[in-house]
Design a protein around this motif. Structure first.
Motif, PDB file in Angstrom:
ATOM      1  N   ILE A   1       0.843  -1.180   0.000  1.00 64.57           N
ATOM      2  CA  ILE A   1       0.000   0.000   0.000  1.00 64.57           C
ATOM      3  C   ILE A   1       0.884   1.237   0.000  1.00 64.57           C
ATOM      4  O   ILE A   1       1.762   1.396   0.853  1.00 64.57           O
ATOM      5  N   HIS A   2       0.648   2.100  -0.958  1.00 62.56           N
ATOM      6  CA  HIS A   2       1.423   3.338  -1.050  1.00 62.56           C
ATOM      7  C   HIS A   2       0.745   4.404  -0.198  1.00 62.56           C
ATOM      8  O   HIS A   2      -0.426   4.722  -0.375  1.00 62.56           O
ATOM      9  N   GLU A   3       1.482   4.926   0.761  1.00 65.60           N
ATOM     10  CA  GLU A   3       0.914   5.947   1.638  1.00 65.60           C
ATOM     11  C   GLU A   3       1.013   7.318   0.982  1.00 65.60           C
ATOM     12  O   GLU A   3       2.050   7.677   0.409  1.00 65.60           O
ATOM     13  N   THR A   4      -0.050   8.061   1.108  1.00 64.80           N
ATOM     14  CA  THR A   4      -0.055   9.435   0.621  1.00 64.80           C
ATOM     15  C   THR A   4      -0.910  10.270   1.549  1.00 64.80           C
ATOM     16  O   THR A   4      -1.751   9.732   2.283  1.00 64.80           O
ATOM     17  N   HIS A   5      -0.693  11.557   1.556  1.00 62.58           N
ATOM     18  CA  HIS A   5      -1.441  12.425   2.473  1.00 62.58           C
ATOM     19  C   HIS A   5      -2.867  12.652   1.963  1.00 62.58           C
ATOM     20  O   HIS A   5      -3.133  12.559   0.768  1.00 62.58           O
TER      21      HIS A   5
ATOM     22  N   PHE B   1       0.474  23.500  17.398  1.00 57.54           N
ATOM     23  CA  PHE B   1      -0.147  22.193  17.207  1.00 57.54           C
ATOM     24  C   PHE B   1      -0.875  21.759  18.476  1.00 57.54           C
ATOM     25  O   PHE B   1      -0.402  21.959  19.599  1.00 57.54           O
ATOM     26  N   VAL B   2      -2.024  21.109  18.281  1.00 54.56           N
ATOM     27  CA  VAL B   2      -2.821  20.604  19.404  1.00 54.56           C
ATOM     28  C   VAL B   2      -3.000  19.090  19.350  1.00 54.56           C
ATOM     29  O   VAL B   2      -3.429  18.480  20.323  1.00 54.56           O
ATOM     30  N   ALA B   3      -2.692  18.481  18.198  1.00 55.31           N
ATOM     31  CA  ALA B   3      -2.790  17.025  18.060  1.00 55.31           C
ATOM     32  C   ALA B   3      -1.848  16.564  16.964  1.00 55.31           C
ATOM     33  O   ALA B   3      -1.634  17.283  15.978  1.00 55.31           O
ATOM     34  N   VAL B   4      -1.283  15.367  17.139  1.00 57.14           N
ATOM     35  CA  VAL B   4      -0.316  14.821  16.182  1.00 57.14           C
ATOM     36  C   VAL B   4      -0.607  13.339  15.978  1.00 57.14           C
ATOM     37  O   VAL B   4      -1.001  12.638  16.916  1.00 57.14           O
ATOM     38  N   ALA B   5      -0.411  12.847  14.755  1.00 56.49           N
ATOM     39  CA  ALA B   5      -0.540  11.418  14.450  1.00 56.49           C
ATOM     40  C   ALA B   5       0.497  11.051  13.399  1.00 56.49           C
ATOM     41  O   ALA B   5       0.981  11.918  12.652  1.00 56.49           O
ATOM     42  N   VAL B   6       0.837   9.771  13.347  1.00 58.21           N
ATOM     43  CA  VAL B   6       1.802   9.260  12.373  1.00 58.21           C
ATOM     44  C   VAL B   6       1.111   8.203  11.527  1.00 58.21           C
ATOM     45  O   VAL B   6       0.319   7.396  12.044  1.00 58.21           O
ATOM     46  N   SER B   7       1.392   8.175  10.235  1.00 62.44           N
ATOM     47  CA  SER B   7       0.794   7.176   9.355  1.00 62.44           C
ATOM     48  C   SER B   7       1.304   5.778   9.724  1.00 62.44           C
ATOM     49  O   SER B   7       2.371   5.647  10.336  1.00 62.44           O
ATOM     50  N   PRO B   8       0.566   4.706   9.360  1.00 60.36           N
ATOM     51  CA  PRO B   8       0.942   3.348   9.780  1.00 60.36           C
ATOM     52  C   PRO B   8       2.362   2.938   9.425  1.00 60.36           C
ATOM     53  O   PRO B   8       3.022   2.241  10.192  1.00 60.36           O
ATOM     54  N   LYS B   9       2.865   3.367   8.283  1.00 63.49           N
ATOM     55  CA  LYS B   9       4.217   2.999   7.873  1.00 63.49           C
ATOM     56  C   LYS B   9       5.256   4.048   8.270  1.00 63.49           C
ATOM     57  O   LYS B   9       6.444   3.871   8.016  1.00 63.49           O
TER      58      LYS B   9
ATOM     59  N   GLU C   1       5.550   7.110   7.120  1.00 67.24           N
ATOM     60  CA  GLU C   1       6.002   7.983   6.037  1.00 67.24           C
ATOM     61  C   GLU C   1       5.500   9.417   6.192  1.00 67.24           C
ATOM     62  O   GLU C   1       6.096  10.352   5.664  1.00 67.24           O
ATOM     63  N   TRP C   2       4.367   9.582   6.904  1.00 68.13           N
ATOM     64  CA  TRP C   2       3.768  10.901   7.042  1.00 68.13           C
ATOM     65  C   TRP C   2       3.510  11.229   8.508  1.00 68.13           C
ATOM     66  O   TRP C   2       3.136  10.364   9.298  1.00 68.13           O
ATOM     67  N   ILE C   3       3.703  12.496   8.845  1.00 67.27           N
ATOM     68  CA  ILE C   3       3.386  13.016  10.167  1.00 67.27           C
ATOM     69  C   ILE C   3       2.294  14.063   9.988  1.00 67.27           C
ATOM     70  O   ILE C   3       2.456  15.009   9.199  1.00 67.27           O
ATOM     71  N   TYR C   4       1.198  13.885  10.696  1.00 66.73           N
ATOM     72  CA  TYR C   4       0.056  14.783  10.580  1.00 66.73           C
ATOM     73  C   TYR C   4      -0.113  15.584  11.862  1.00 66.73           C
ATOM     74  O   TYR C   4      -0.176  15.016  12.959  1.00 66.73           O
ATOM     75  N   CYS C   5      -0.181  16.896  11.728  1.00 66.65           N
ATOM     76  CA  CYS C   5      -0.366  17.777  12.879  1.00 66.65           C
ATOM     77  C   CYS C   5      -1.586  18.664  12.644  1.00 66.65           C
ATOM     78  O   CYS C   5      -1.751  19.224  11.556  1.00 66.65           O
TER      79      CYS C   5
ATOM     80  N   LYS D   1      -6.931  25.494  12.913  1.00 64.53           N
ATOM     81  CA  LYS D   1      -7.911  24.588  12.279  1.00 64.53           C
ATOM     82  C   LYS D   1      -7.389  23.969  10.978  1.00 64.53           C
ATOM     83  O   LYS D   1      -8.167  23.471  10.155  1.00 64.53           O
ATOM     84  N   LEU D   2      -6.084  23.958  10.793  1.00 62.12           N
ATOM     85  CA  LEU D   2      -5.475  23.370   9.608  1.00 62.12           C
ATOM     86  C   LEU D   2      -4.803  22.041   9.944  1.00 62.12           C
ATOM     87  O   LEU D   2      -4.278  21.855  11.047  1.00 62.12           O
ATOM     88  N   LEU D   3      -4.830  21.120   8.971  1.00 63.32           N
ATOM     89  CA  LEU D   3      -4.081  19.880   9.057  1.00 63.32           C
ATOM     90  C   LEU D   3      -2.785  20.057   8.286  1.00 63.32           C
ATOM     91  O   LEU D   3      -2.793  20.381   7.096  1.00 63.32           O
ATOM     92  N   TYR D   4      -1.656  19.848   8.957  1.00 57.28           N
ATOM     93  CA  TYR D   4      -0.339  19.968   8.339  1.00 57.28           C
ATOM     94  C   TYR D   4       0.188  18.571   8.045  1.00 57.28           C
ATOM     95  O   TYR D   4       0.271  17.727   8.947  1.00 57.28           O
ATOM     96  N   CYS D   5       0.544  18.309   6.795  1.00 52.64           N
ATOM     97  CA  CYS D   5       1.027  16.993   6.369  1.00 52.64           C
ATOM     98  C   CYS D   5       2.521  17.086   6.055  1.00 52.64           C
ATOM     99  O   CYS D   5       2.925  17.702   5.061  1.00 52.64           O
ATOM    100  N   PHE D   6       3.335  16.468   6.918  1.00 48.16           N
ATOM    101  CA  PHE D   6       4.784  16.507   6.749  1.00 48.16           C
ATOM    102  C   PHE D   6       5.267  15.168   6.192  1.00 48.16           C
ATOM    103  O   PHE D   6       4.880  14.107   6.679  1.00 48.16           O
ATOM    104  N   HIS D   7       6.120  15.230   5.161  1.00 43.74           N
ATOM    105  CA  HIS D   7       6.769  14.022   4.656  1.00 43.74           C
ATOM    106  C   HIS D   7       7.991  13.766   5.534  1.00 43.74           C
ATOM    107  O   HIS D   7       8.911  14.592   5.595  1.00 43.74           O
TER     108      HIS D   7
END
Length: 514
Positions: free
Chosen positions: A221-225, A471-479, A481-485, A490-496
């Protein structure tokens, strides 16, 4: 079963190390050990009748406890209900059982519970047997129960006393018990499969059907934001969701609300799942007060929930049944809750400034307690080897503890550019899959990447904003590859992660994000 898997796992190693073939060929598994593995599995999964049947038919005993020190402490402190529960499934020498029940009887008599003492004497199998084999000893106990007053010299002859008898019992019974690592059967099976993967007989991206011996290979599975909202769950005007969590396999999505209700949703439709019979009948999982945190077990079968009044509950998701309730887990609201790495304990943090470990099987609250933060603790992270615990706090620090000794090893403070009198709160510590790095997440427009091998922050990934985007919340993709803040803007920041760059932003809410 265990023997075959271990041998199958070791076969490729024999081919590579022909000189050690004779040693490997001598490796054997005692059938009693296999039965013990099955008994432990039954005990940990509530299969009491199966456990008893295995013990009766095989004659194998599993005299294990979570902690020898804890077992001894229960005896020395006279926590007899806990001790009797622990020994109820054990097979112990009759003389040591006599000593145990005799001490309990004596202590009941000492506090004036003569009716209870007489009941123990008459209805306990081991003491009834004593009347046939040790007449004088039994007669002394009977005389003790029939007296209108308690005489210490009658209860403890030869200069003994209660403390000495308890210490003696703790020593004697401890020789009959052992401590075994949790989930040994699943651990050994997992190790066997890992050997096969290392030998090349199982691909890394395989899902293995252990019973049938079939490998299900899924396409990579290819991860993408994300680029757009996938689904929205609508709550009624008088319901305020406070927390949410996905199960590791993505099969369940749960929310906890201000009114104390916990709901499981269909992420495809955004509606309540009615394939769960209890939800279809309108019987939801619930707390008496606001639900502040949720977390699923690794297999998704159980759900942990913590609420505002310090109570933690363990639920079976498929039935909605509460399997365990930790009544006074904390003196204030529970900020985070999760299972420990081996799944045998519950790890929680709280507004009371502590992180605690609770016994899932025993129901013991606060088996371990980590104190030292000067404000509330937001989250805790246990490293993969379960040697360290990271706690993040509103006092502006992340603390690293020795998980076994509870000693504080290190304190991570905010970057020097911040005022030490008012440091930003750290709200989470998150691991990055397949690496030795963790994210230190604070109320800042950046996140810090901490190298656990050297104990230092090695990278900082920034949003580009100097203010208004903490930032008020952070998550990491299953593999990983991506960090989501999610920011207060009220914005979602997608970091590679590999490129260490901000790749995409998108608005995710019109209202404040909690």
């Amino acid at each position: 079963m265990g023997d075959g898997l271990v041998r199958e796992a070791l076969d490729p190693m024999r081919k590579k190390k022909k000189k050690k073939k004779k040693m490997s060929a001598d490796l054997e598994v005692d059938s009693k050990d296999v039965i013990k593995l099955l008994m432990q599995f039954c005990e940990e999964n509530g299969l009491g009748k199966t456990y008893e049947a295995l013990q009766e038919e095989s004659g194998v005993t599993l005299n294990t406890v979570e902690s020898v020190d804890g077992f001894q402490a229960d005896i020395k402190n006279g926590r007899w209900d806990t001790v009797l529960k622990a020994v109820s499934s054990m097979v112990l020498p009759s003389e040591k059982l006599c000593d145990l029940y005799e001490q309990i009887l004596v202590e009941m008599a000492e506090v004036g519970e003569m009716d209870v003492a007489r009941q123990i004497l008459r209805e306990t199998d081991v003491l009834r047997h004593m009347s046939e084999t040790q007449h004088e000893r039994h007669a002394r106990l009977e005389n003790l129960c029939n007296k209108t007053f308690f005489e210490i010299r009658d209860a403890y002859p030869n200069g003994a006393n209660k403390e000495k008898r308890r210490a003696y019992l703790a020593t004697q019974l401890s020789t009959e018990i052992t401590v075994a690592p949790k989930s040994r059967l699943l651990t050994l099976l997992s190790h066997a499969l890992k050997y096969q993967r290392q030998a090349g007989t199982l691909p890394d991206t395989a899902r293995y059907d252990l019973f049938r011996g079939i490998v299900h290979v899924h396409s990579e599975i290819h991860e993408t934001h994300p680029t757009a909202e996938a689904r929205s769950i609508k709550f009624s005007a008088n319901v305020t969701p406070e927390c949410a969590a996905f199960s590791p396999d993505g099969f369940f999505f749960g929310t906890g609300s201000l009114d104390g209700f916990i709901e499981i949703w269909d992420i495809e439709t955004g509606k309540l799942r009615t394939d769960l019979s209890y939800q279809k009948a309108g019987k939801l999982m619930m707390h008496d007060t606001c639900v502040l945190c949720l977390n699923f077990s690794a297999d998704g079968n159980m759900l942990l929930s913590g609420c505002q009044n310090g109570v933690i509950r363990v639920w079976k998701v498929s039935t909605g049944v509460c399997l365990r309730k930790f009544e006074r887990a904390h003196s204030k609201g529970v900020t985070s809750v999760k299972f420990t790495r081996d799944g045998s304990q519950v790890l929680s943090t709280s507004f009371d400034g502590t992180a605690k470990v609770h016994g899932l099987k025993s129901g013991k609250v606060g088996m371990k307690e980590f104190r030292g933060h000067t404000s509330y603790v937001n989250s805790a992270y246990q490293n993969e080897s379960s040697t360290y615990l990271y706690t993040s706090s509103a006092d502006g620090t992340v603390r690293i503890w020795d998980f076994r000794s509870l000693s504080l090893l290190s304190t991570i403070s905010p970057p020097s550019s911040h005022s030490l009198s008012d440091p930003p709160a750290y709200f989470d510590v998150i691991s990055i899959p397949h690496t030795e790095f963790v994210l230190l997440c604070s109320r800042n427009p950046f996140i810090e990447i901490f190298d656990t091998t050297i104990g230092k922050v090695v990278k900082t990934i920034r949003s580009g904003k100097s203010s208004g985007g903490d930032f008020v919340a952070v998550a990491v993709s299953p593999k990983g590859e991506w960090i989501y803040c999610v920011g207060e803007d009220k914005l979602l920041y997608c970091f590679h992660y590999a490129k260490e760059e901000l790749s995409h932003t998108m608005k995710v809410s019109d209202k404040d994000i909690i």
